[in-house]
Design an enzyme around this catalytic site. Structure first.
Site, PDB file in Angstrom:
ATOM      1  N   ASP A 136       0.629  -1.041  -0.333  1.00  0.00           N
ATOM      2  CA  ASP A 136       0.227  -0.190   0.021  1.00  0.00           C
ATOM      3  C   ASP A 136       0.915   1.450  -0.033  1.00  0.00           C
ATOM      4  OD1 ASP A 136      -2.362  -1.999  -0.055  1.00  0.00           O
ATOM      5  OD2 ASP A 136      -2.889  -1.130   2.136  1.00  0.00           O
TER       6      ASP A 136
ATOM      7  N   THR B  61      -9.604   2.770   6.279  1.00  0.00           N
ATOM      8  CA  THR B  61      -9.634   1.273   6.416  1.00  0.00           C
ATOM      9  C   THR B  61      -7.868   1.341   7.181  1.00  0.00           C
ATOM     10  OG1 THR B  61      -9.383   0.826   4.502  1.00  0.00           O
ATOM     11  CG2 THR B  61     -11.394   0.072   5.291  1.00  0.00           C
ATOM     12  N   ALA B  62      -7.222   2.407   6.783  1.00  0.00           N
ATOM     13  CA  ALA B  62      -5.938   2.747   7.322  1.00  0.00           C
ATOM     14  C   ALA B  62      -6.488   2.703   8.947  1.00  0.00           C
ATOM     15  CB  ALA B  62      -5.173   3.441   6.438  1.00  0.00           C
ATOM     16  N   TYR B  63      -5.575   4.230   9.673  1.00  0.00           N
ATOM     17  CA  TYR B  63      -5.670   4.394  10.614  1.00  0.00           C
ATOM     18  C   TYR B  63      -6.959   4.704  11.658  1.00  0.00           C
ATOM     19  CZ  TYR B  63      -3.464   6.760  14.866  1.00  0.00           C
ATOM     20  OH  TYR B  63      -2.705   6.945  16.294  1.00  0.00           O
TER      21      TYR B  63
END
Lengths: 372, 372, 372, 372
Positions: free
Chosen positions: B127, B260-262
């Site tokens: 990513d 959907t990350a941090y």
């Protein structure tokens, strides 16, 4: 300075680098106005007004009589109320109301058709009145102005104090408008001939009037295990693809409006009503990693009992029309083209954040004291 | 059967009951194509391709050499790589690569301008490569095709196995396209003359090249307390209105891609990249009721250190360009008009749910066994 | 009617069916008094009292002078204050205080030893004062009576209004006592000779005074990624067994007292201080399923940087003594035998629930209105 | 090196500074053995064994026959099974079982009393078998050894493969023992004469056998809104004090064992069974700040329908004996003196963390790849 709009695609720009383009698909092109700029106007002056009052709440009686009197006498409007309202004992005891009574138009819920008869809706008393208004109009909904009488609600932004001034203002067309999307829900029964949709389960087969096959919800449709002590096993499909299976107390499919209702209690994030989305929230899922998801408005969800589930499920629509979902049945849900046009007291942003603070105590807290 | 579209307003219908209308505001009307139907096409055949590989990962070397060789020899494309890649010791040790070396175009990150030079981007390895590509193109981004080499990533949907077939397919224009919105972030410094924006803090004042004043992020901008042991006190404004104050470790403003990350680690719901929205998520807030919120794309957020806060805050952009935010400074965030056009391996829906399962184990669980 | 006790084993019964027994292990038998019944008594009348006041808070000055005057003149007690307090400009400006000054005993934090010198502690002003008191006494802690001056704190249950009556009451021994467990934390350095524990990192090796090797915390020890932009990779062991690895912003190991501090912001459930337990809470974990866990008091946790982690971690103790944890170092944490005996304003249960409501707005909400 | 014990008070030390003491209260003193050291022993050799098998699961049949045959023929034990087991069609079809049949002792659930008849319990097949065993023994429970046949369960740690060796081991007394606390629940009916407790609602008043008035639960007692579409309004008292009111889908009061069952799905932290505590978890609470709480074992909780609640509530005990709770009724819950002695496969710590990983995928995730 080019700026994106609040409800549009991530970008109005269709070119990516020197060669890349979005393939044209004229069937999928649409012209819309940025919802952040949506304001109410009247094509012709509204004449008929439906007044919905909270039932069995004594505090609403006096404002109701005041409002209706003023609408008829000052504004010369034709006022509709539900037949059942006239029969409330507490209203009949009101002297003011008796003189008013004969000047009201009435309808019976579930029997009389209001389509094209109502220009304007006023709600008095609580979020439930707007859910009721939504349910009365299964297609186009007239603009709704909703007053809270106790504390501010998510759907009832107006204070009643100077209602005359505020209603006059709205009738003159000065108001921001939030289009609250609704979900169109259809139950497809397995045993039902050509698998066409019907609105109720076995219990209703003998009822003389065919119940509605489709439900529009303003908050949410809930699929749960009903009275069963076992977990529900529910399959979830999105645009025809199997996405996941739910094992837990159930599943909430909600509009952005509904994200601050049952969904938030089940752990969802809160979505501003202008965001074109559908929220999917599990209820007490057996899996620790089953976080709520937000999918684009316009997708079609299909929900059914898993073939190997030991029990059936139950469905309810904005808390009503509860019915069993059997093995082989399915529930289809998508965004309706008929939103509820909800008139803002201030504007789309301020109204929402005010109700977050008031209704959910969102981030209301004691501040850490500053050192001198 | 009329149906709403995935990214448009709740309804394309502009009439509510017999009289109600949306007031026309031609400045706010836009014509867009439903993103659910977005597919890539090429205005002219792409000639130049930028290949971005994960740094310091031995597993990427062989695929990188394979891919670049094939692009040059079979596809007759002009291949760009970053100067630093040529200097990697492990690549220099590769015999295959040495013959290739002179046929590559190079650029130096931060010095050479790639605008209008690149038709197509291929990412290899994780990513992070897509975040890097995003950062290289602060305006229009060429279409990006991203391969994972280990397990599936959120931003890297393609498997490398039969890359020839897959790249050929994309070059012929057969691919669904997810436009991943980005956030345009500007830091306004209090002490900075006419309060124009600059991109870095005190440390950079002596640097010869004026750093960029604006950052586009694909995942999120984070405001946190940095090394301070005290809670941050941050004020949040939306379209100029004070919305709330954050007391806690910090605040994440993310795109749907970044949800959907941090943000998900901090408790947010997950948002499909096609939803035009901005997610605001507190990090370890002191208030139990500070749930994440989702607001419409296109609003403008302003974030500043609360005047009575005892310490400053720190800002970082997709994990980079970390800098201090002082009292009186402010950070402005809104949706950029330049999304990242990310090519789907399957389609917009399947790619997302596959990566939820693979990357986050979303609702992956042991099933309750069925009774016989 | 036999009843279990609040802090004991699930059952005092040692027999299970006709034959089953708990194997006797006299080394593991202990005699304890049910903590729910713990009340303060004095072996001999307390003579020395340490008064701790919040620093740099003007609102505390007047109460501080009032309290100290009363303790000396009315109660004939010997009052200790920290040397630094006498040097506060605002106190020196107080005429009342100047006459008092010479009658105070002072000590210097970090230089003078208070062991066995203090019979009783009074805190004025905020939860921080109790954390400070805890840190002064790394072994046995005298009973602490803590006044809040603004709003109720978790650790400061007393109101100052009628302090004379309340202090008198406590000095006569009428008070419920909450023994707040602390965690004993030791850092074992890899490079440190025979791997004995030292309290600080490389930076301190040249400092003349050897810093303490062990820290007692009342709230929590936090292991986080510090200024690194990358996730921490931390290994967690329990009684010597590898339990899990943490990938995220960090990890909080807290006492029940600390469960309502940082841990609750990171998502933990709240634990009454009488429960003999240790809470382990990840900070923004990368894994959706990493829920906080509660393990028995008395286990030993070991925390270290994962061997394959790309960066180190940072440790801090009740927000102080922040230091780096390098590869090969480890942090050992277990329940200390030296709790903080915190005097209750009402009782152990009421004090806790009152502070939940006041400090965290726990379940404070608008009630759904009842229908008539 | 003095160390605290896993289940005792925060400290065995009773002195605080030179003068402070815990007031002696001999009625509240108890002698317990640290649960972390609890191991099974046999006062005399166990002769009778109750074998409980999962119902309607074909996979259990063969192991069941194998185990019972071995217990009778090799171990010369007297084996009890429930009468209903003998009547299962699939068992009757087994030739092996027919010869075994006459050598079994049987009992009828709800009719025959097992008190003092059973020395040892073996469960085969799933967590449900242990819940069933718990319910059979409302007072002292013989030691339980539980085998899973599919995947590891929270309550079924043993693998069946080499059952002979493992059972022999346990019969010889070599095993760690987890005492799983249970909750004693009593329903006090308003209309019931002198307000003594009865176990069931109106429906049972005519039933000939008086049902038990008290229920012991191993996982949890749940109070919910039942089939009502409205939120429950439930008052919660702790040791006689009103603590809070619950507005939502309901409330879960669970043991540490139950913290990994329904409670974790509703958002609770997970508690090791050795922690002497009771967990209180709201189900989908209307209030954002209603976080779960952990209170000391041994407190008494009282739960009743709020006087102004528009509807009643429903109670169920480990998912069974569901009944209505009317206005004026109350439910009392406290820790029972009769835990379930559950035999560990490895030890108390390893068994628990293994089942967290296996059953809840606790923190099972993809690791962020390390850079070379």
């Amino acid at each position: 300075f080019r700026r994106t709009r609040s409800l549009n695609a991530p970008s109005p720009i269709q070119q990516f680098g020197p060669c890349g383009r979005i393939m044209k698909n004229s069937a999928m092109v649409m012209t819309i106005q940025d919802p952040a700029s949506q304001r109410l106007t009247w094509y012709k002056p509204p004449l008929t007004v439906l007044v919905i009052k909270k039932v069995r709440d004594a505090a609403v009686l006096q404002p109701f009589v005041q409002l209706v009197t003023w609408l008829i006498e000052e504004k010369r409007m034709v006022v509709f109320v539900e037949q059942a309202v006239l029969e409330e004992a507490s209203l009949q005891a009101s002297a003011d109301f008796c003189t008013l009574r004969d000047r009201l138009m009435t309808f019976r819920d579930g029997k009389d058709d209001l389509t094209d008869k109502i220009d304007f809706i006023i709600c008095l008393g609580g979020d439930g009145t707007l859910l009721y208004a939504s349910q009365l109009f299964q297609q186009s909904v007239p603009p709704v102005m909703a007053f809270h009488l106790g504390s501010l609600g998510f759907l009832t932004p107006f204070e009643f104090d100077n209602f005359q001034e505020q209603v006059t203002n709205v009738l003159e067309g000065h108001a921001a408008l939030t289009l609250r999307s609704r979900l169109r829900c259809m139950i497809m029964r397995k045993n039902d001939g050509n698998n066409v949709s019907v609105g109720v389960g076995k219990a209703a087969l003998n009822s003389p009037i065919k119940p509605p096959s489709t439900f529009l919800v303003l908050n949410e449709v809930v699929i749960d295990r009903g009275p069963s002590p076992y977990l529900s096993n529910i399959d979830l499909f999105l645009d025809g693809k199997h996405i996941t299976s739910v094992q837990g107390d159930g599943l909430i499919v909600s509009t952005p409006t509904g994200s601050t209702a049952y969904a938030v209690a089940a752990g969802a994030s809160m979505i501003h009503p202008n965001v074109p989305a559908i929220m999917v929230t599990p209820i007490c899922p057996h899996s620790l990693s089953f976080r709520p998801i937000v999918v684009p408005a316009g997708v079609e969800l299909k929900i059914s009992v898993s073939p190997d589930s030991r029990n059936t499920s139950w469905v309810s629509f904005d808390g009503r029309n509860r019915q069993e979902l059997f093995h082989g049945d399915s529930l289809r849900v998508t965004t309706s083209v008929y939103p509820v046009p909800s008139i803002c007291a201030q504007d789309q942003i301020s109204d929402w954040f005010d109700s977050l603070a008031e209704c959910l105590h969102w981030n209301v807290r004691k501040r850490q004291k500053h050192l001198d």
